[in-house]
Design a protein around this motif. Structure first.
Motif, PDB file in Angstrom:
ATOM      1  N   TYR A 304      -6.184   3.746   5.106  1.00 34.51           N
ATOM      2  CA  TYR A 304      -6.997   4.001   3.911  1.00 34.51           C
ATOM      3  C   TYR A 304      -8.489   3.991   4.273  1.00 34.51           C
ATOM      4  O   TYR A 304      -9.269   3.202   3.762  1.00 34.51           O
ATOM      5  CB  TYR A 304      -6.693   2.988   2.820  1.00 34.51           C
ATOM      6  CG  TYR A 304      -5.346   3.207   2.175  1.00 34.51           C
ATOM      7  CD1 TYR A 304      -5.208   4.035   1.064  1.00 34.51           C
ATOM      8  CD2 TYR A 304      -4.204   2.594   2.683  1.00 34.51           C
ATOM      9  CE1 TYR A 304      -3.977   4.247   0.468  1.00 34.51           C
ATOM     10  CE2 TYR A 304      -2.959   2.810   2.092  1.00 34.51           C
ATOM     11  CZ  TYR A 304      -2.853   3.643   0.988  1.00 34.51           C
ATOM     12  OH  TYR A 304      -1.628   3.846   0.414  1.00 34.51           O
ATOM     13  N   GLU A 364       1.916  -2.231  -4.790  1.00 37.62           N
ATOM     14  CA  GLU A 364       2.046  -0.777  -4.886  1.00 37.62           C
ATOM     15  C   GLU A 364       2.932  -0.358  -6.055  1.00 37.62           C
ATOM     16  O   GLU A 364       2.705   0.683  -6.678  1.00 37.62           O
ATOM     17  CB  GLU A 364       2.621  -0.212  -3.577  1.00 37.62           C
ATOM     18  CG  GLU A 364       1.803  -0.509  -2.341  1.00 37.62           C
ATOM     19  CD  GLU A 364       0.484   0.234  -2.289  1.00 37.62           C
ATOM     20  OE1 GLU A 364       0.418   1.380  -2.757  1.00 37.62           O
ATOM     21  OE2 GLU A 364      -0.489  -0.351  -1.764  1.00 37.62           O
ATOM     22  N   LEU A 405      -6.350   2.228  -2.688  1.00 38.40           N
ATOM     23  CA  LEU A 405      -5.332   1.345  -2.126  1.00 38.40           C
ATOM     24  C   LEU A 405      -5.025   0.247  -3.138  1.00 38.40           C
ATOM     25  O   LEU A 405      -5.942  -0.351  -3.693  1.00 38.40           O
ATOM     26  CB  LEU A 405      -5.876   0.736  -0.833  1.00 38.40           C
ATOM     27  CG  LEU A 405      -5.127  -0.410  -0.178  1.00 38.40           C
ATOM     28  CD1 LEU A 405      -3.733   0.023   0.240  1.00 38.40           C
ATOM     29  CD2 LEU A 405      -5.903  -0.924   1.027  1.00 38.40           C
ATOM     30  N   SER A 584       4.096   3.933  -1.000  1.00 39.71           N
ATOM     31  CA  SER A 584       2.794   3.700  -1.604  1.00 39.71           C
ATOM     32  C   SER A 584       2.908   3.785  -3.126  1.00 39.71           C
ATOM     33  O   SER A 584       3.951   4.177  -3.667  1.00 39.71           O
ATOM     34  CB  SER A 584       1.786   4.740  -1.117  1.00 39.71           C
ATOM     35  OG  SER A 584       2.030   5.989  -1.754  1.00 39.71           O
ATOM     36  N   GLU A 605       3.624   6.734   2.093  1.00 36.81           N
ATOM     37  CA  GLU A 605       4.205   5.527   2.672  1.00 36.81           C
ATOM     38  C   GLU A 605       3.186   4.902   3.612  1.00 36.81           C
ATOM     39  O   GLU A 605       2.281   5.568   4.096  1.00 36.81           O
ATOM     40  CB  GLU A 605       5.513   5.813   3.398  1.00 36.81           C
ATOM     41  CG  GLU A 605       5.403   6.829   4.519  1.00 36.81           C
ATOM     42  CD  GLU A 605       6.757   7.209   5.076  1.00 36.81           C
ATOM     43  OE1 GLU A 605       6.929   7.059   6.309  1.00 36.81           O
ATOM     44  OE2 GLU A 605       7.625   7.634   4.301  1.00 36.81           O
ATOM     45  N   GLN A 606       3.344   3.610   3.870  1.00 36.64           N
ATOM     46  CA  GLN A 606       2.328   2.867   4.611  1.00 36.64           C
ATOM     47  C   GLN A 606       2.942   1.616   5.201  1.00 36.64           C
ATOM     48  O   GLN A 606       4.107   1.303   4.947  1.00 36.64           O
ATOM     49  CB  GLN A 606       1.205   2.470   3.656  1.00 36.64           C
ATOM     50  CG  GLN A 606       1.739   1.636   2.495  1.00 36.64           C
ATOM     51  CD  GLN A 606       0.670   0.901   1.730  1.00 36.64           C
ATOM     52  OE1 GLN A 606      -0.384   0.608   2.254  1.00 36.64           O
ATOM     53  NE2 GLN A 606       0.960   0.582   0.489  1.00 36.64           N
ATOM     54  N   GLU A 608       1.865  -2.253   5.027  1.00 37.72           N
ATOM     55  CA  GLU A 608       0.950  -3.260   4.503  1.00 37.72           C
ATOM     56  C   GLU A 608       0.713  -4.334   5.562  1.00 37.72           C
ATOM     57  O   GLU A 608       1.498  -4.486   6.504  1.00 37.72           O
ATOM     58  CB  GLU A 608       1.546  -3.891   3.240  1.00 37.72           C
ATOM     59  CG  GLU A 608       1.884  -2.877   2.166  1.00 37.72           C
ATOM     60  CD  GLU A 608       1.046  -3.031   0.914  1.00 37.72           C
ATOM     61  OE1 GLU A 608      -0.162  -3.353   1.032  1.00 37.72           O
ATOM     62  OE2 GLU A 608       1.610  -2.839  -0.169  1.00 37.72           O
TER      63      GLU A 608
END
Length: 621
Positions: A304, A364, A405, A584, A605-606, A608
């Protein structure tokens, strides 16, 4: 009343018999006289309500009372009508409304007589009542840009600030929920974000009736420190300030010179660390740990990333980046320490939301956006709303709401949930940041920890007895030794499994250049590192808004010895913990609302993460 021959001391309502106090003596119960922090508390130190003009004038109808009720776990209806509730209550909250014309929207709503007695106040009131609140907001924004207070009424500011104080006092319940007093100082010189959240340790008897220091008073943080020093001298209280993530400061948040252009000297460095011991490293407006240009060998560095410019007047250039991101700034602080003897950038790290909805939603799957226009139910505006306007520099500088975010949270290690205990944890930097999940993370550095000790039940007892925790200093050890870290991480009970634990080391090389390196310490699964220490990806179970915890692990414990230790070289070490890939907030939105019209760069998608406060190593003089 004590009888003859029996003396008691009273602390509050607790009677203590001096004969029962046997510090240093062995008890049957191993927890008698235990004094180190033994709980992690979760909170948001950066939440805005309708009392912030850039929230209330843009549709937020919820005030401090709703903000505290929501943080305590109650169901609250958002400004656009959707109900919201946290999966678990927070432990603490700072309502940090902007000091500049604090309470303007409620003043207009109430037709406040003091506001209407002011010509400018009457004008924005009428614009709003005529159905044009945006024009009233723009008019206020012009005053902010010009740094001229259009109301210039300290009594009016004090009245509405005291309402926030009263709400915090009403909701503060020591041991259960802590409502911490604070506000935001909104320094925005030339549209560069130099904002600080000011957080008090004190109760209403000290903080009531103050007039929060604002950008109208000064844009120079040294003047804010003067105000804070005067507050402590006048009241006997305690206060600190926490800079925001610096990615909209265009290199000014951690500049090489002071705001007045003079060089950083010992006095400045000491004052900065006295008043600003922490840095808000992650929040809604992007992540401030590092940048791909600063950490090109870090596969997780582009998280981000907001790097187009400031708030709309100047594009970003590469030389600004080292003065904005935590990892490089921490190493630059070591260089300053070498040169002048004091480190001006020796900060711990926290996360918070910077939400302007009164709702501290950092998950999220429960994200109510940056501002009321971006709440669920706002239609396409939830994704297209401008957070950095293109007015001055065109689309090259624009940032829209879909790029936000859902972050972050601050975690504090303390023994009790009170204003004093939480504030003290922040002051000693025994705190860490997450991008939203409530991962439990603990790290100790010492010289003689053994590999199997990370699995001891009394891990923390040994950590404090023979080492130092996050936020502390590790001084030169035995000859031939190297800093040794014991690290534990536990997944959020309502979240994703863990992928890995990493240690980030920073130092200054022989040429005087800041350096950093990422070390993989421990990880889930049967993966093996290559010759360079790189680790294969964990895998990915994400399917739209679904994922499973069939990969990763619930807990990780790591033991790490610095393989490149130079006892003559200053260094810092902090821990980064990564979850497995998860959806996300955009993926959750798409599952709920149907197909979305999103740009190609939308993050679906990420992974964390958590960042601990560093531990600093200093060699012998």
């Amino acid at each position: 009343m004590a009888g003859a021959g029996f003396a008691q001391s009273y602390v509050g309502d607790l009677a203590i018999n001096p004969e029962d106090v046997r510090l240093g003596q062995q008890h049957f119960s191993p927890f008698v006289d235990q004094a180190f922090p033994n709980k992690v508390f979760w909170g948001d130190t950066h939440l805005h309500t309708s009392y912030s003009t850039d929230a209330g004038m843009l549709g937020n109808t919820l005030g401090p009372d709703e903000a505290f009720r929501f943080a305590r776990g109650e169901k609250v209806r958002g400004s656009l009508g959707e109900y919201a509730q946290l999966v678990r209550p927070l432990d603490f909250l700072v309502v940090a409304d902007h000091a500049e014309n604090l309470g303007l929207a409620p003043m207009i709503s109430e037709a406040n007589p003091q506001l209407l007695a002011n010509p400018w106040g009457r004008e924005v009131y009428q614009l709003t009542k005529d159905g044009n609140p945006l024009a009233a907001y723009v008019q206020w924004g012009e005053s902010m840009m010009a740094n001229v207070d259009p109301l210039d009424d300290g009594d009016l500011t004090r009245t509405f600030y005291n309402r926030i104080v009263e709400a915090a006092e009403h909701h503060n319940l020591p041991g259960v929920f802590t409502a911490i007093h604070g506000f935001e100082w909104t320094s925005s010189r030339d549209a560069n974000n130099l904002h600080r959240v000011v957080m008090f340790r004190d109760n209403a008897d000290k903080v009531a009736d103050i007039i929060p220091f604002s950008n109208y008073d000064s844009s120079d943080p040294e003047d804010l420190w003067d105000w804070m020093e005067a507050y402590e001298a006048r009241t006997g209280g305690r206060v600190m300030a926490m800079p925001h993530n610096g990615n909209l400061s265009n290199g000014l948040m951690f500049n090489d010179v002071r705001e007045n252009g003079e060089p950083i000297d010992v006095e400045y460095a000491e004052r900065r660390m006295r008043w600003e011991p922490l840095y808000e490293v992650t929040q809604i407006k992007g992540d401030g740990e590092t940048h791909p240009m600063l950490s090109p060998n870090d596969e997780f560095s582009d998280y981000y990333t907001w790097d187009r410019g400031n708030f709309g007047t100047e594009l970003k250039t590469p030389e600004m980046l080292p003065r904005e991101y935590a990892r490089t700034t921490l190493a630059r602080g070591l260089k300053f320490e070498q040169e002048i003897g004091v480190n001006p950038f020796k900060f711990g790290m926290i996360g918070s939301t910077d939400s302007h909805t009164s709702l501290a939603t950092a998950r999220e799957d429960n994200y109510f956006g940056k501002a009321a226009l971006g709440e669920p139910g706002g239609g396409q505006e939830r994704y297209d709303e401008y957070l950095v306007q293109p007015d001055f520099m065109g689309e090259a500088i624009t940032v829209r709401h879909y790029e936000t975010l859902a972050a972050g949270l601050a975690a504090a290690w303390a023994r009790e949930n009170t204003r004093e205990a939480i504030w003290d944890a922040f002051k000693r930097k025994e705190v860490y940041a997450t991008t939203g999940p409530r991962m439990t993370v603990r790290v100790f550095a010492g010289w003689d920890f053994e590999a199997d000790e990370v699995h001891r039940p009394d891990f923390a007892t040994e950590g404090y007895a023979r080492g130092v925790p996050m936020g502390a200093d590790l001084f030169a050890g035995p000859e031939g030794g190297a800093p040794t870290l014991m690290i534990r991480a536990l997944r959020d009970p309502d979240g994703a499994n863990l992928d890995r634990i990493q240690v980030i080391k920073g130092w200054v090389d022989a040429a005087g250049d800041p350096q950093n390196k990422v070390f993989n310490v421990v990880w889930a699964g049967e993966r093996e590192t290559d010759a360079e220490g790189n680790l294969p990806v964990i895998g990915n179970t994400v399917d739209g808004a679904e994922y499973t915890n069939t990969i990763g692990t619930a807990a990780l414990g790591g033991h790490w010895v610095d393989p490149q230790f130079d006892p003559a070289q200053r260094a810092y070490y902090y821990v980064r913990v990564l979850e497995i890939p998860t959806p996300s907030w955009l993926a959750y939105d798409e599952a709920h609302f149907g197909s979305l019209d999103l740009p190609e760069d939308a993050v679906m998608e990420q992974q964390e993460r958590a960042y601990t406060s560093p531990i600093w190593y200093s060699p012998k003089d």
